[in-house]
Design a protein around this motif. Sequence first.
Motif, PDB file in Angstrom:
ATOM      1  N   ALA A  57       0.827  -1.206   0.000  1.00 18.02           N
ATOM      2  CA  ALA A  57       0.000   0.000   0.000  1.00 18.02           C
ATOM      3  C   ALA A  57       0.862   1.257   0.000  1.00 18.02           C
ATOM      4  O   ALA A  57       0.616   2.211  -0.743  1.00 18.02           O
ATOM      5  N   ARG A  68       1.457   4.333  -3.133  1.00 23.11           N
ATOM      6  CA  ARG A  68       1.456   5.795  -2.969  1.00 23.11           C
ATOM      7  C   ARG A  68       2.794   6.388  -3.412  1.00 23.11           C
ATOM      8  O   ARG A  68       2.835   7.454  -4.044  1.00 23.11           O
ATOM      9  N   ILE A  98      -7.420   3.085  -1.759  1.00 23.39           N
ATOM     10  CA  ILE A  98      -6.786   1.842  -1.306  1.00 23.39           C
ATOM     11  C   ILE A  98      -7.531   1.362  -0.066  1.00 23.39           C
ATOM     12  O   ILE A  98      -7.573   2.059   0.950  1.00 23.39           O
ATOM     13  N   TRP A 140       0.677   6.408   7.736  1.00 21.97           N
ATOM     14  CA  TRP A 140      -0.731   6.047   7.546  1.00 21.97           C
ATOM     15  C   TRP A 140      -1.535   7.250   7.067  1.00 21.97           C
ATOM     16  O   TRP A 140      -2.330   7.157   6.128  1.00 21.97           O
ATOM     17  N   SER A 196      -0.474   8.197   3.511  1.00 26.90           N
ATOM     18  CA  SER A 196      -0.840   7.209   2.501  1.00 26.90           C
ATOM     19  C   SER A 196      -2.343   7.107   2.274  1.00 26.90           C
ATOM     20  O   SER A 196      -2.779   6.557   1.256  1.00 26.90           O
ATOM     21  N   ILE A 249      -4.834   5.278   3.604  1.00 22.87           N
ATOM     22  CA  ILE A 249      -5.285   3.892   3.425  1.00 22.87           C
ATOM     23  C   ILE A 249      -6.518   3.657   4.283  1.00 22.87           C
ATOM     24  O   ILE A 249      -6.525   3.974   5.470  1.00 22.87           O
TER      25      ILE A 249
END
Length: 417
Positions: free
Chosen positions: A19, A23, A31, A68, A71, A73
């Motif tokens: 993941a 990015r 995602i 986190w 990104s 996600i």
Amino acid sequence: MTSPGVVIVGAGQSAAVAAHSLREHGYRGRITMLGRERHKPYERPPLSKAVLVATEEPRLEVLTEESWTRSDIVLLSGSDAVALDLAQQHVRLADGQVLEYEMCLIATGGEANTLASAPPANPRVHYLRTLDDARRLRAALQVKPQVAILGGGFLGLEIANSALSAGAAVTVLERAATLLDRFLPPEASAWLESGLRDAGAQILLGVSLSDVHSLPSGRMRLITDVGDLEVDEVIVAIGLLPNDALARDAGLEIAAGGGILVDATCRTSNEHVFACGDCTSQQRPGQIAPTRLESWQNANEQARTAAAAMLGAPLPGPAVPWFWTDQGKHNIQVLGLPAPDLEYVRRGDPAEDKVLWIGHRGSVPLHGVAINAGSDLRAIRPLFNRRQPVQLEDFQLDTINLRAWAKQMQADADATV
């Protein structure tokens, strides 16, 4: 119309790295990551070591909070994917929710191989695969119990060393006649066995286990071909099974030995589905059939490869398999893959706890094993990448600088091209 994005089934090391890599390659779509556990993706290697014995539990997160957030996600913890529809390109969850995908990445890892006579539900039986497993075992070790470890593989021996340091009485039962005979040269195996015995472990090799019983006292009785053994706790470490049921049921191709079959780009038999990590099987140079590599490095390398392939980005170069294990105060690193027909040459002395072996075929380095000599193994790693013959006589001389020797071997090979 908005793209459904990428759905990642699994929320472990490989899933998180994939993941993050998506990015990094500039992917801006959605995602969604599906994880059975309630934890964010975490590192598993410390579960058998620091998590069991450290004064404070170490931080295990694969991605920092900042990563986190950056990104973006969507993590659906405590969710279980029960069906993958390749034609409709969607994943169905146990709660009935359906997630469509443009691309799907399966990173479901593996499950501990279990014994029918030692079920995970037994409070005196332990399997070590998750953080919750490790926390339960840590609590059991606090009272310095008598422990039987079934399986003398890397994981079982890591647990043995941790249990010994916690003050437990440890017996390791292994069906093979030597420890890790499929992964280490005989000298290395003998060194490892001797060290464990010196640390206080009882090692029973070539032992066949027929049954495990719970006793009224709360203890456990193990029935073997060399006699019965009573202990307080039983730890089962007899290997990992690839978690490939979702892919199998969907009709994806599965390797003969288990694991989702993927090509060099980590693409499955379906063009929209990729897979990475412990759930996969892949054909590698020098191997007769597709193989599974259950390692931290492979989880990361395949994750980065899958992410790049999904986006049509340049692929990272192929990496020689690398594995490491901490056995008490000693570090063992393995480079490349073993084979029955390899010959080994040695540099250093096992009695001095620092030694390096090269396993070769026709003087081509294919398998390296280092005990407390990781820097030496890194120095000669380029020779494994090239897969060309080298002069091994000088390698064994302690007076030779390994880095200079490796560079000379590369120069000599280039000169003959």
